[in-house]
Design an enzyme around this catalytic site. Structure first.
Site, short mmCIF file in Angstrom:
data_model
loop_
_atom_site.label_atom_id
_atom_site.label_comp_id
_atom_site.label_asym_id
_atom_site.label_seq_id
_atom_site.Cartn_x
_atom_site.Cartn_y
_atom_site.Cartn_z
N GLU A 1 40.25 52.08 51.29
CA GLU A 1 41.56 52.34 50.69
C GLU A 1 42.19 53.58 51.32
O GLU A 1 42.00 54.70 50.85
CB GLU A 1 41.43 52.57 49.17
CG GLU A 1 41.19 51.32 48.37
CD GLU A 1 41.28 51.58 46.86
OE1 GLU A 1 41.33 52.75 46.45
OE2 GLU A 1 41.29 50.59 46.10
N GLU B 1 38.49 44.37 46.25
CA GLU B 1 38.30 45.04 44.96
C GLU B 1 39.35 44.53 44.01
O GLU B 1 40.52 44.41 44.39
CB GLU B 1 38.54 46.56 45.07
CG GLU B 1 37.35 47.39 45.36
CD GLU B 1 37.70 48.88 45.29
OE1 GLU B 1 38.53 49.28 44.44
OE2 GLU B 1 37.15 49.62 46.10
#
Ligand code: MG
Length: 486
Positions: A325, A412
């Site tokens: 991320e 995710e």
């Protein structure tokens, strides 16, 4: 509109929660029962562990069966106290019930290697490697004859791996026994069914050209994982057979203290354990460089993926994820150049396995990536959502990316707030909209995360055994996640 998502809030998603159990537990039904059963019987191999430098064998002194007895070198006798069984859980078992053990779960150089009742903990798991080393899975350290000693009675400890002969061992049971003795029969596992994957259009296809939507779970940050749910082969098989799990994500923390940048041997050993377990269980595995600022340690990332691609890129099981991320940094000037460097390092050794590329703003900026994609083959792009925070506006970005030709992978997600559900809430109707969208678009996913605690994205309740058997231990969004894996 972009939701305010301060870095601090996001970071809390990944940390061990300290809040009490909350109402999410009562909002969802407990899921009971088993799914199809695929049995893989592990055949144990029996071995002596003989030091290359000493010519002597590792034994339990005095044939002691007392927990905590430190093992040592002694002339090889073939006795029961020098005979170790390699088990499917990567244990080195002696007397049938005791296991070679890092004393006190220690992970520092000098930790005594003892025997203890076998308990499935990561401190009792070992990788027997082709280079002659025996490495602790939890510590990444090597089995070592103290002080390079060769005499009878030399004690055995964990030590930083040096490649010296006091850390080299011959074993009659073969190397990496858990992967060579437990490969399941063809047709019975996800990898046996689908084989090598590739990107086809905006989705994923298997070796026959059929469209595949993989579904599974992510580990917790491996540097904080305790007691090691994602690193346990029995647990992986249990999830495969009871949850229909097809893929596990190894979220290797990078930046926090104790993670990859500060303890690379341990971090890499954890990832390699999960890869080897995935091979043994016949499931796919995502190697996730779980970082928020990976572009600041690009050379380490390139070295990591270069090494692993060289050693594991031939396996159909492996999917690469170079940057979990990224934060709010430029796609074109920061993230994309990073990806191009890592992709070319991987492709130098592995021409074909899928690579999933993180996108800006906690992997929500797939539309930015779509405007300027990375060049290469079998590339996918990461989209993360948390359904209490992210709704149709983020699916719209996904649609924009798909229309532009990108293949997406949700590595995710949670039916929770973007912080991972520290308030314990779940938002199941919005999560269902996401599930429907992913199914309709052939978007594979791994749900956050295989861990215990009060956050609603923790899949397990406290006390869940490390080796699986979790039907009565589901927590938070777990019943919803499990129902949608089937
Ligand atoms: Mg390959």
């Amino acid at each position: 509109m972009e939701p305010a998502r301060p870095a601090l809030t996001d970071a809390s998603r990944h940390r061990t929660p300290i809040r009490p159990l909350l109402a999410a537990l009562v909002a969802v039904p407990v899921l009971v029962g088993t799914f199809l059963t695929v049995i893989s019987t592990a055949s144990a191999a029996t071995t002596a562990i003989k030091g290359v430098g000493s010519g002597r064998c590792v034994e339990v002194p005095g044939s002691s069966q007392t927990n905590g007895t430190q093992v040592a070198l002694r002339d090889c006798t073939g006795g029961a106290n020098q005979t170790f069984n390699t088990t499917s859980s990567r244990q080195l078992q002696v007397y049938g019930t005791k296991c070679l053990n890092a004393a006190g779960g220690g992970t520092t150089a000098g930790t005594a290697v003892t025997i203890w009742d076998c308990n499935g903990s990561a401190g009792q798991q070992w990788n027997v490697n082709t280079d002659g080393t025996i490495r602790g899975v939890q510590s990444g350290l090597c089995l070592d004859a103290t002080g390079a000693g060769t005499a009878n009675g030399t004690l055995i400890v964990l030590w930083t791996c040096t490649g010296a002969s006091n850390q080299q061992w011959t074993t009659t049971g073969g190397t990496n026994p858990t992967t060579t003795t437990t490969t399941p029969p063809a047709g019975t596992t996800p990898v046996a069914r689908h084989g090598q994957l590739r990107v086809c259009g905006t989705t994923m296809c298997d070796r026959t050209g059929a469209r595949v939507q993989l579904r599974g779970v992510s580990s917790f940050w491996l540097n904080w994982e305790n007691p090691g749910y994602s690193q346990n082969l029995s647990a992986l098989r249990w999830m495969r057979d009871n949850w229909n799990l097809q893929v596990i994500r190894a979220a290797m923390g990078v930046e926090p203290s104790g993670a990859y940048l500060s303890d690379p041997n341990r971090a890499r050993a954890q990832v390699e354990t999960i890869i080897n377990n995935a091979v043994a269980a016949g499931v796919y595995v995502i190697v996730d460089y779980h970082a928020h600022e990976a572009h600041n340690s690009r050379s380490q990332a390139v070295a990591f993926f270069s090494d692993l691609a060289r050693r594991y890129g031939h396996l159909p099981n492996v999917i690469w994820e170079p940057y979990n991320e990224p934060l709010q940094v430029s796609w074109t000037s920061v993230i994309k150049p990073y990806h191009q460097a890592v992709v070319s390092a991987i492709r130098a050794a592995d021409p074909d396995n899928i690579i999933v590329l993180g996108t800006p703003n906690w992997s929500q900026g797939v539309d930015q990536a779509a405007a300027s994609p990375v060049s290469g083959t079998n590339l996918m792009y990461t989209l993360h959502f948390y359904s209490c925070s992210h709704g149709s506006w983020l699916r719209d970005r996904g649609n924009t990316a798909i229309r532009a030709g990108l293949a997406l992978f949700v590595t995710e997600w949670g039916a929770s707030h973007a912080d991972g559900g520290t308030d314990g809430r779940t938002c199941l109707p919005e999560a269902q909209a996401w599930i429907d969208w992913m199914r309709a678009n052939g978007v594979s996913w791994t749900a956050w995360k295989l861990h215990t605690g009060s956050d609603s994205t923790n899949l397990l309740r406290a006390g869940a055994p490390v080796s699986g058997g979790w039907s009565n231990y589901l927590h938070g969004h777990a019943p919803f996640v499990v129902a949608n894996m089937r």
